[in-house]
Design an enzyme around this catalytic site. Structure first.
Site, short mmCIF file in Angstrom:
data_model
loop_
_atom_site.label_atom_id
_atom_site.label_comp_id
_atom_site.label_asym_id
_atom_site.label_seq_id
_atom_site.Cartn_x
_atom_site.Cartn_y
_atom_site.Cartn_z
N LEU A 30 0.84 -1.21 0.00
CA LEU A 30 0.00 0.00 0.00
C LEU A 30 0.87 1.26 0.00
O LEU A 30 0.64 2.20 -0.75
CB LEU A 30 -0.93 0.00 1.23
CG LEU A 30 -1.78 1.25 1.40
CD1 LEU A 30 -2.84 1.32 0.32
CD2 LEU A 30 -2.46 1.29 2.77
N ARG A 59 10.01 -3.33 9.47
CA ARG A 59 10.92 -4.22 10.21
C ARG A 59 12.11 -4.66 9.36
O ARG A 59 13.16 -4.99 9.89
CB ARG A 59 10.18 -5.48 10.64
CG ARG A 59 9.09 -5.22 11.63
CD ARG A 59 8.34 -6.52 11.85
NE ARG A 59 7.01 -6.22 12.31
CZ ARG A 59 6.47 -6.73 13.42
NH1 ARG A 59 7.14 -7.57 14.15
NH2 ARG A 59 5.27 -6.40 13.78
N ASP A 181 -11.89 5.76 4.20
CA ASP A 181 -12.67 4.99 3.25
C ASP A 181 -12.34 5.64 1.92
O ASP A 181 -12.80 6.75 1.62
CB ASP A 181 -14.17 5.12 3.55
CG ASP A 181 -14.99 4.25 2.61
OD1 ASP A 181 -14.74 4.32 1.39
OD2 ASP A 181 -15.86 3.50 3.08
N HIS A 182 -11.52 4.98 1.11
CA HIS A 182 -10.97 5.71 -0.04
C HIS A 182 -12.05 6.10 -1.05
O HIS A 182 -11.84 6.97 -1.88
CB HIS A 182 -9.79 4.96 -0.68
CG HIS A 182 -10.17 3.82 -1.58
ND1 HIS A 182 -10.50 2.59 -1.09
CD2 HIS A 182 -10.29 3.74 -2.91
CE1 HIS A 182 -10.79 1.79 -2.11
NE2 HIS A 182 -10.67 2.46 -3.23
N GLU A 220 -16.13 -5.14 -10.64
CA GLU A 220 -14.68 -5.18 -10.80
C GLU A 220 -14.29 -6.28 -11.77
O GLU A 220 -14.92 -7.34 -11.80
CB GLU A 220 -14.01 -5.47 -9.46
CG GLU A 220 -14.11 -4.34 -8.48
CD GLU A 220 -13.31 -4.63 -7.22
OE1 GLU A 220 -12.07 -4.66 -7.31
OE2 GLU A 220 -13.93 -4.85 -6.17
N ASP A 239 -15.89 -6.57 2.71
CA ASP A 239 -14.84 -5.86 1.98
C ASP A 239 -15.36 -4.60 1.28
O ASP A 239 -14.67 -3.58 1.23
CB ASP A 239 -14.24 -6.82 0.95
CG ASP A 239 -13.03 -6.24 0.24
OD1 ASP A 239 -12.13 -5.74 0.93
OD2 ASP A 239 -12.99 -6.27 -1.01
N HIS A 244 -17.56 1.00 1.68
CA HIS A 244 -17.64 1.89 0.51
C HIS A 244 -19.09 2.12 0.05
O HIS A 244 -19.52 3.25 -0.15
CB HIS A 244 -16.84 1.33 -0.66
CG HIS A 244 -15.42 0.99 -0.33
ND1 HIS A 244 -14.65 1.74 0.51
CD2 HIS A 244 -14.62 -0.03 -0.74
CE1 HIS A 244 -13.44 1.21 0.59
NE2 HIS A 244 -13.40 0.13 -0.14
C1 BG6 Z 1 -10.77 -2.07 -1.49
C2 BG6 Z 1 -11.13 -3.53 -1.41
O1 BG6 Z 1 -11.18 -1.40 -0.34
O2 BG6 Z 1 -11.40 -1.50 -2.64
C3 BG6 Z 1 -10.74 -4.25 -2.69
O3 BG6 Z 1 -10.46 -4.12 -0.31
C4 BG6 Z 1 -11.35 -3.57 -3.89
O4 BG6 Z 1 -11.15 -5.60 -2.64
C5 BG6 Z 1 -11.02 -2.09 -3.87
O5 BG6 Z 1 -10.81 -4.17 -5.06
C6 BG6 Z 1 -11.77 -1.37 -4.97
O6 BG6 Z 1 -11.31 -0.05 -5.04
P1 BG6 Z 1 -11.38 0.77 -6.39
O7 BG6 Z 1 -10.94 2.13 -6.00
O8 BG6 Z 1 -10.48 0.09 -7.36
O9 BG6 Z 1 -12.81 0.71 -6.85
#
Ligand code: BG6
Length: 502
Positions: A30, A59, A181-182, A220, A239, A244
């Site tokens: 990440l 580490r 929460d991106h 996805e 997940d 999200h």
């Molecule tokens: C993450 C999940 O939070 O979001 C993943 O853990 C998922 O499993 C991802 O693939 C999707 O993010 P994005 O921004 O590609 O839609």
């Protein structure tokens, strides 16, 4: 929690203060793929404070150069970056503390510290406590600040999330905790609020009197991607839906906040979660269905089924697709079905929110023998951003033939600047101290409380030979249509938005 009208808000963001950003998990995926490049871009765009330092903590023995080898960085960025090999034992934290003090003196940096935990979630509480015990957390009454950023998942159910919040809150004040929460950092998700509350035409019709149903969908192409150690014990519901998609749901359906301050906005999201009708798992048609991908083709390439992938338990019961019907029992949304779904290894990549308005009465252009399509608004969240308003119009010519048409607003036609990466936005917000796009503890707990019964139910009832139930590269399981009500037989065909705003 109330907020004063003059509290910091979306419009009056303070300038970022000089600080040190400490990234735990600094040699991990990440950090290398998302966090360092986002910080590099922020520096390039001159959004970072004048004076700052990044300390990547891990580490393993590592060279800074190696960590920055995966992307291009603006010139001078490496002078702001270093790697510190340590761990979170008392000695390890003492080493970090000493380094931060030296940096403070040498680089004339105030003791403003942002701790970013890019580590597996079972380490969150330990790191927070080690920072507290090592004297690295400053109380709110000091001139300089400490903040902690944590990535999802925040627990794996209500009990574990309550425990995690308790542990974090024994070290930090809630106002110092930034739960990422991106999806909230995505430009088109932020625009949901602007669309609703900065335009006068939509808000009056944003309710049960005009809206027939709401669909939120995320597809996805990617599968589990070598993440079986996490994903196989998590599953899609935890997940994607718990965080999200629930956040998007809140932004689409919440009441207008009293101000644009973080707490006013988060308070409205909480009210939506409090109004969710508890899931009745005995109901027919069912409120939720799940799926798991089998082998198939993605972009013409053969891919394995989920159960054949490395690290996945034999005969795994883990869902890679989930679809649900929800109800918000408040005056605005009473009896409007809301459908949310998300799946991996589907035939396309895309995230959309589609609002479908009520059918016209059976008169005039919609009289017997003629069917006028229901109006829709689609918010296209990714891979490109846009808003489509679907209308009916007359075909040119002598007769009165009607066609489905669409008014499209595409970000990339309208604006020169490309949307900022979600991590750029969120990292900068954490440096500035703006928690608006982060999740408060009560939001995560309410979302877990709502989903817990379904999670437990799915864990108890194994799918055995009924999984896999969809081929990779297709649309997901047929059973997803079983949850639709009010005469709906199919989900919106989201693929029709693929060729818009490209
Ligand atoms: C993450 C999940 O939070 O979001 C993943 O853990 C998922 O499993 C991802 O693939 C999707 O993010 P994005 O921004 O590609 O839609």
């Amino acid at each position: 929690m109330s907020s004063m009208p003059n509290s910091p808000n979306i419009f009056n963001r303070p300038a970022p203060e000089d600080c040190i950003i400490v990234i735990f998990g600094g040699s991990g995926d990440l950090a290398k793929r998302k966090l360092f490049p986002a910080l590099g871009n922020l520096k390039f765009k001159k959004h970072m404070p004048k004076n700052f330092q990044i300390v990547a903590v891990g580490r393993k023995p590592m060279e800074s150069k190696e960590l920055l080898s995966m992307s291009d960085y603006p010139s001078g960025f490496s002078e702001h970056f270093e790697y510190l090999q340590t761990d979170y034992t008392p000695e390890g934290i003492a080493k970090l503390k000493e380094r931060l003090e030296v940096l403070g003196t040498e680089k004339k940096l105030p003791a403003n510290h942002l701790f970013y935990l890019a580590i597996p979630p079972d380490g969150y509480a330990d790191v927070a406590m080690a920072l507290r015990d090592g004297g690295l957390i400053q109380s709110l009454d000091q001139k300089t600040w400490s903040r902690i950023v944590v990535e999802k998942p925040y627990g794996s159910d209500l009990a574990t999330s309550v425990q995690l919040n308790k542990n974090l809150l024994s070290c930090f004040d809630e106002s110092q905790i930034y739960r990422i929460d991106h999806y909230l950092g995505k430009e088109a998700v932020q625009n949901l609020m602007v669309f609703r509350f900065a335009n006068s035409v939509f808000e009056p019709i944003w309710n049960k009197n005009y809206i027939d149903n709401i669909q939120i969908s995320n597809s996805e192409l990617l599968g589990n991607e070598d993440r079986a150690a996490y994903f196989d014990s998590s599953g899609l519901l935890r997940d994607m839906l718990q965080n999200h998609l629930m956040q998007i749901l809140c932004l689409v359906t919440m009441e207008p906040p009293v101000t644009l301050t973080a707490d006013a906005i988060r308070g409205e999201k909480v009210k939506v979660l409090q109004c969710l009708r508890p899931l009745d798992l005995q109901l027919e048609p069912p409120v939720a269905v799940r799926g798991q991908y089998g082998k198939g083709k993605i972009n013409d390439k053969d891919v394995l089924g989920y159960r054949e992938e490395k690290g996945v338990k034999q005969g795994s019961n883990t869902e890679t697709f989930a679809a649900m019907r929800l109800n918000i029992d408040n005056f605005r949304w009473a009896d409007v079905p809301i459908y949310i779904r998300s799946g991996k290894r589907l035939g396309r990549k895309g995230a959309e929110v589609v609002i479908t308005f009520k059918q016209l009465p059976r008169i005039l252009f919609n009289s017997a023998g003629h069917n006028v399509a229901q109006n829709r608004i689609c918010f296209k969240i990714q891979p490109t951003e846009g808003i489509m308003l679907e209308l009916t119009s007359k075909n040119p010519g002598q007769s009165f033939e009607l066609s489905d048409t669409s008014m499209n607003f595409c970000y990339n036609d309208q604006f020169d600047t490309s949307a900022a990466d979600a991590y750029e936005r969120l990292l900068l917000d954490a440096v500035i101290g703006d928690p608006t796009l982060f999740v408060r503890s009560d939001e995560t707990e309410l979302s877990w409380a709502y989903l817990d019964p379904l999670i437990k139910h799915w864990e108890k009832t194994t799918m055995g030979k009924r999984f896999p139930n969809y081929d990779s590269g297709q649309n997901g399981p047929d059973a997803q249509n079983d949850i639709l009500i009010n005469g709906l037989r199919r989900w919106v065909d989201f693929s029709k938005y693929d060729n818009i705003c490209t």
